[in-house]
Design an enzyme around this catalytic site. Structure first.
Site, PDB file in Angstrom:
ATOM      1  N   TYR A 112     148.547  32.786  22.363  1.00 11.92           N
ATOM      2  CA  TYR A 112     148.756  32.387  21.044  1.00 11.92           C
ATOM      3  C   TYR A 112     150.217  31.930  20.624  1.00 11.92           C
ATOM      4  CZ  TYR A 112     143.927  33.138  20.149  1.00 11.92           C
ATOM      5  OH  TYR A 112     142.478  33.169  20.014  1.00 11.92           O
TER       6      TYR A 112
ATOM      7  N   ASP B  44     133.606  38.679  19.112  1.00 16.62           N
ATOM      8  CA  ASP B  44     132.472  38.013  18.899  1.00 16.62           C
ATOM      9  C   ASP B  44     131.189  38.346  19.450  1.00 16.62           C
ATOM     10  OD1 ASP B  44     134.176  36.021  17.243  1.00 16.62           O
ATOM     11  OD2 ASP B  44     133.001  34.129  17.860  1.00 16.62           O
TER      12      ASP B  44
HETATM   13  C1  IPM Z   1     139.566  33.979  14.920  1.00 15.67           C
HETATM   14  C2  IPM Z   1     139.355  32.512  15.383  1.00 15.67           C
HETATM   15  C3  IPM Z   1     140.901  32.014  15.549  1.00 15.67           C
HETATM   16  C4  IPM Z   1     141.519  32.796  16.834  1.00 15.67           C
HETATM   17  C5  IPM Z   1     141.047  30.177  15.838  1.00 15.67           C
HETATM   18  C6  IPM Z   1     140.232  29.614  14.843  1.00 15.67           C
HETATM   19  C7  IPM Z   1     142.250  29.917  16.420  1.00 15.67           C
HETATM   20  O1  IPM Z   1     138.690  32.387  16.583  1.00 15.67           O
HETATM   21  O2  IPM Z   1     140.132  34.184  13.721  1.00 15.67           O
HETATM   22  O3  IPM Z   1     138.902  34.799  15.544  1.00 15.67           O
HETATM   23  O4  IPM Z   1     141.284  32.619  17.783  1.00 15.67           O
HETATM   24  O5  IPM Z   1     142.277  33.745  16.303  1.00 15.67           O
HETATM   25 MN    MN Z   2     137.596  34.317  16.905  1.00 20.25          MN
END
Ligand code: IPM
Ligand code: MN
Ligand code: NAD
Length: 347
Positions: free
Chosen positions: A135, A246
């Protein structure tokens, strides 16, 4: 308590409005004071002015607020997602909010897609590193749009980043079931993920009362489905933590129920639902506000209002059990009706 609202895009404003009405009700019930301010940041503003997160507004969020309650960022009209990167990832990185805490708890067995799992049979805390890994945006495209195109994204781990996140996770494990599992791909990503294992070995010595183990993230994904009760504190780098959170959310009712906090002691803290802007349901009243409201509950816990936080969480859980919820959880209420129900049931 000075709270900034960053509703963002899509269903973001719908769920933040819902959370604000619960905040108002909780403050009246428990008698605490707060100020709020809405910030106009997101796709609309970007499309209007080209601005994402101007330095002036960033400085205000950093200096004039204790915490931020954020909806979601992402809009089909901005395919590059540049505004979301600048605002969402920008806040996490510029404020150095290294701990992304994502609690996952099964409150009603009917919401678990697995057979025979009782309420409480899934109860874990995902602790995701929030500032590093792939990231960091190091890399780029070379000869874009040609047959010779090269794309590079660097995965970055720092020893400081591993150590501080692991210490937080171990401390958290001490308040829970004293178990911690680091999920990585150290077998393939020897340098960046190998460093996590080295750090774990050292930091674990400071916490002999916590059982620390490692799992490769692919196996972790499988075991979360087959043996979810084994997981207590789950640590992952920015990308692994994102994906596993998720998956874990899906075990307990989905993204509509998944809250999070992004913190660094002494710095403006960020609270947000794990879900995105859900363009497919915007404006339909189907957006589940509970993830945002549970994020508000985490905020209240962190800012000295444990009774209000517990009441908000308990009301959210009861709304699920009593089917006073949106269609994703099997109910028939709209976003606003769920918020009203929660606000009216704070005990
Ligand atoms: C999250 C989202 C973000 C991430 C995206 C939108 C960049 O998936 O907050 O989990 O990957 O952190
Ligand atoms: Mn996410
Ligand atoms: P998403 O989380 O927005 O939606 C995934 C699925 O879950 C959709 O079917 C959606 O309808 C459903 N869903 C999500 N939240 C819900 C809720 N509160 N109630 C009921 N159903 C809900 O993920 P996506 O579709 O991959 O992404 C949409 C946009 O959001 C993209 O631009 C993405 O980058 C962005 N995004 C932002 C964040 C964030 O701001 N923190 C997080 C994830 C994705």
């Amino acid at each position: 308590m000075r709270i900034a609202f960053l509703p963002g895009d899509g269903i973001g404003p719908e769920v933040i409005r819902a959370a604000q009405s619960v905040l108002d009700a909780a403050a009246a019930r428990f008698g605490f004071a707060y100020t709020t301010e809405w910030f106009d940041l997101g796709a609309e503003r970007y499309l209007r002015s080209g601005e994402t997160l101007p330095d002036r507004e960033f400085a205000r969020l950093r200096d004039e607020f204790d915490c931020i309650l954020l909806g979601a960022f992402g809009d089909p009209r901005v395919p590059s997602n540049i505004h979301a990167k600048d605002i969402l990832l920008g806040l996490r990185q510029r404020l150095d909010l290294y701990v992304n805490l994502r609690p996952v708890k099964l409150v009603d067995p009917r919401l678990c897609p697995l057979k025979g799992v009782a309420a409480g049979g899934v109860d874990m805390a995902i602790v995701r590193e929030n500032t590093e890994s792939v990231y960091v945006g190091i890399g780029g495209r070379f000869k874009p749009g040609t047959a010779d195109e090269v794309a590079q994204s660097t995965m970055l781990s720092t020893r400081k980043g591993c150590d501080r996140l692991l210490r937080y996770a171990f401390e958290l494990a001490r308040t829970r079931r004293h178990q911690l599992v680091l999920c990585d791909k150290a077998n393939a990503i020897e340098a960046a993920h190998g460093l996590w294992r080295l750090a774990l070995k050292d930091i674990a010595k400071e916490f002999p009362d916590v059982r620390a183990t490692t799992l490769y993230a692919d196996v972790a994904a499988m075991r979360m489905v087959t043996h979810p009760h084994e997981f207590d504190v789950v640590v992952g780098d920015n990308m692994i933590g994102d994906i596993l959170s998720d998956l874990a959310a899906a075990l307990v009712g989905g993204l509509g129920l998944a809250p999070s906090s992004s913190t660094h002691p002494g710095v403006t803290a960020l609270y947000e639902p794990v879900h995105g802007s859900a363009p497919d349901i915007v404006g339909t009243g189907k957006a589940n506000p509970l993830a945002a409201i549970l994020s508000l509950s985490m905020l209240l816990t962190d800012f000295g209002q444990p009774a209000a936080a517990a009441a908000v969480q308990a009301a959210c859980e009861r709304s699920v059990v009593e089917l006073q919820c949106t269609p994703d959880l099997g109910g028939r209420l709209t976003t606003d009706q769920v918020a009203e129900w929660v606000a009216a049931n704070l005990g």
